[in-house]
Design an enzyme around this catalytic site. Structure first.
Site, PDB file in Angstrom:
ATOM      1  N   ASP A  81      -9.087  -8.843  -7.472  1.00 53.52           N
ATOM      2  CA  ASP A  81      -8.622  -7.645  -8.171  1.00 53.52           C
ATOM      3  C   ASP A  81      -9.801  -7.026  -8.910  1.00 53.52           C
ATOM      4  O   ASP A  81     -10.396  -7.655  -9.784  1.00 53.52           O
ATOM      5  CB  ASP A  81      -7.511  -8.045  -9.154  1.00 53.52           C
ATOM      6  CG  ASP A  81      -6.741  -6.854  -9.693  1.00 53.52           C
ATOM      7  OD1 ASP A  81      -5.562  -7.014 -10.018  1.00 53.52           O
ATOM      8  OD2 ASP A  81      -7.332  -5.753  -9.803  1.00 53.52           O
ATOM      9  N   ASP A  98      -7.560  -1.498  -4.763  1.00 56.03           N
ATOM     10  CA  ASP A  98      -8.397  -2.370  -5.595  1.00 56.03           C
ATOM     11  C   ASP A  98      -7.950  -3.817  -5.617  1.00 56.03           C
ATOM     12  O   ASP A  98      -8.345  -4.549  -6.514  1.00 56.03           O
ATOM     13  CB  ASP A  98      -8.444  -1.821  -7.029  1.00 56.03           C
ATOM     14  CG  ASP A  98      -7.077  -1.828  -7.694  1.00 56.03           C
ATOM     15  OD1 ASP A  98      -6.067  -1.846  -6.974  1.00 56.03           O
ATOM     16  OD2 ASP A  98      -7.033  -1.815  -8.935  1.00 56.03           O
ATOM     17  N   GLU A  99      -7.134  -4.222  -4.644  1.00 56.86           N
ATOM     18  CA  GLU A  99      -6.683  -5.614  -4.627  1.00 56.86           C
ATOM     19  C   GLU A  99      -6.602  -6.113  -3.202  1.00 56.86           C
ATOM     20  O   GLU A  99      -6.340  -5.340  -2.277  1.00 56.86           O
ATOM     21  CB  GLU A  99      -5.268  -5.739  -5.205  1.00 56.86           C
ATOM     22  CG  GLU A  99      -5.147  -5.513  -6.678  1.00 56.86           C
ATOM     23  CD  GLU A  99      -3.709  -5.700  -7.134  1.00 56.86           C
ATOM     24  OE1 GLU A  99      -3.025  -6.584  -6.582  1.00 56.86           O
ATOM     25  OE2 GLU A  99      -3.287  -4.945  -8.021  1.00 56.86           O
TER      26      GLU A  99
END
Length: 342
Positions: free
Chosen positions: A9, A106-107
């Site tokens: 993350d 974003d993960e």
DNA sequence: TCTGGGGTCCTAGGACCC
DNA sequence: TCTGGGGTCCTAGGACCC
């Protein structure tokens, strides 16, 4: 064989990307959201840690953010730029393994079998080094035996850290927390669970599955008990997955009071969505119209298309048929979504 | 606080058919 | 004249996540 799942993350992703290209913003309260004008309707997409310390986070209305931090730096959401940064990061992750499941920009989950010396922390730190080298961005990594454990572990590793959560430590860490600490349980479900006398993760793990099923349905009930106990599939689903729908929606800066204006917006959005459906190479099978009335009541209406199609005329007509079901009232949002054939 | 935009998955009720 | 059980499709909405 030992199987691990890593959850990667990026830390304050949008804000961090902006600081990378504007280094003078480092250490400031940076707020990314809307078109960057905090006097307009919109919410915060990402706030820097400095802004979070002052009470502004994801989902905060921009106008509220401006009141709380008058001298914050407000920036517009620059999708293409973030997509490029995201692609760089994901490419770095794919160097570690092919088993990558992306979760937004974003993960990602990484499936790791038999890490050297059975040391997943070493793999996690290697991931952090690679991401930083490739993109200049810091990330946190959660380690678990399944996706749920890894996902929750990440929060304990932030910022820029590594944290392991397994069955051995599940209840020590989470047992006394409310069920909303779990990925997939929000405020509404938490309230319903409390009505059943389930106030903690430990309660949920020990809850009667029959009772949960009676309240939440045959799929959700058993699933709730499973995640309470920290159980989840260890399978990392390869991305990209086939998309199920595609839509556009707009919140207007001024409410629409003229029903003909609303109708015109429905047509415009339907045309745009039809274009993107055609571009996607898939067929639409259903059209869902979404209207948010003033002050904030949302209604949807949908139509199955006579046949799977990319036809702008057909999609527009279905949207208008759905629109005809609504009574004229002041509107703040119109959205059109196409569900795609499988 | 005055509440974005992009999605996914699940539930429930009614229609309809056998 | 008062009535079953199962299955599937359609529609609206709920809840959650990034």
């Amino acid at each position: 064989m030992t199987r691990w799942v890593l959850h990667v993350d990026l830390d304050q992703f949008l804000a961090a990307v902006e600081v990378l290209r504007h280094p003078e913003l480092a250490g400031l309260a940076v707020v990314v959201g809307g078109d960057g004008d905090p006097t307009k309707r919109g919410v915060v997409s990402t706030a820097s840690y400095e802004a979070r310390a002052l009470g502004v986070g994801s989902g905060t209305p921009l106008r509220t953010a401006a009141k709380r931090i008058p001298d914050a730096v407000f920036l517009p959401v620059d999708r293409p730029h973030y997509e490029a940064a995201s692609a760089t990061v994901m490419a770095a992750l794919h160097e570690v393994t092919d088993e990558v499941e992306e979760l937004g920009w974003d993960e990602a989950f990484l499936g790791i079998d038999d890490p050297p010396d059975d040391d997943p922390e070493a793999v996690a730190r290697d991931v952090q080094r690679r991401v930083l080298a490739a993109s200049g961005l810091h990330c946190s990594v959660g380690i678990g035996r399944n996706r749920l454990q890894a996902k929750i572990a990440t929060d304990y590793g932030k910022p820029a850290g590594v944290f392991r959560l397994t069955a051995a430590t599940w209840f020590d860490l989470l047992g006394d927390l409310p069920p909303s600490a779990l990925w997939g349980i929000g405020g509404k479900t938490s309230t319903k669970l409390a009505e059943l006398g389930i106030a903690t993760v430990r309660d949920l793990a020990g809850a009667d599955v029959e009772a949960l099923s009676a309240r939440f349905g045959p799929t959700t009930g058993p699933w709730l008990q499973r995640i309470g106990a920290g159980r989840d599939s260890a399978a990392v689903r390869e991305s990209p997955r086939e998309r199920r729908s595609l839509g556009r929606e707009v919140t207007y800066q001024q409410d629409l009071h003229d029903w003909d204006d609303v109708r015109a917006q429905v047509v415009e959005l339907a045309t745009r969505v039809a274009g993107e459906v055609a571009e996607s190479g898939r067929d639409a099978v259903r059209v869902v119209l979404k209207v948010r009335f003033v002050p904030f009541t949302t209604r949807t209406s949908s139509r199955v298309l006579p046949e799977p199609t990319t036809s702008a005329t057909a999609i527009e007509q279905a949207a208008l048929e759905a629109f005809a079901r609504f009574e004229p009232r002041a509107v703040r949002l119109v959205g059109v979504r196409a569900e795609l054939s499988r």
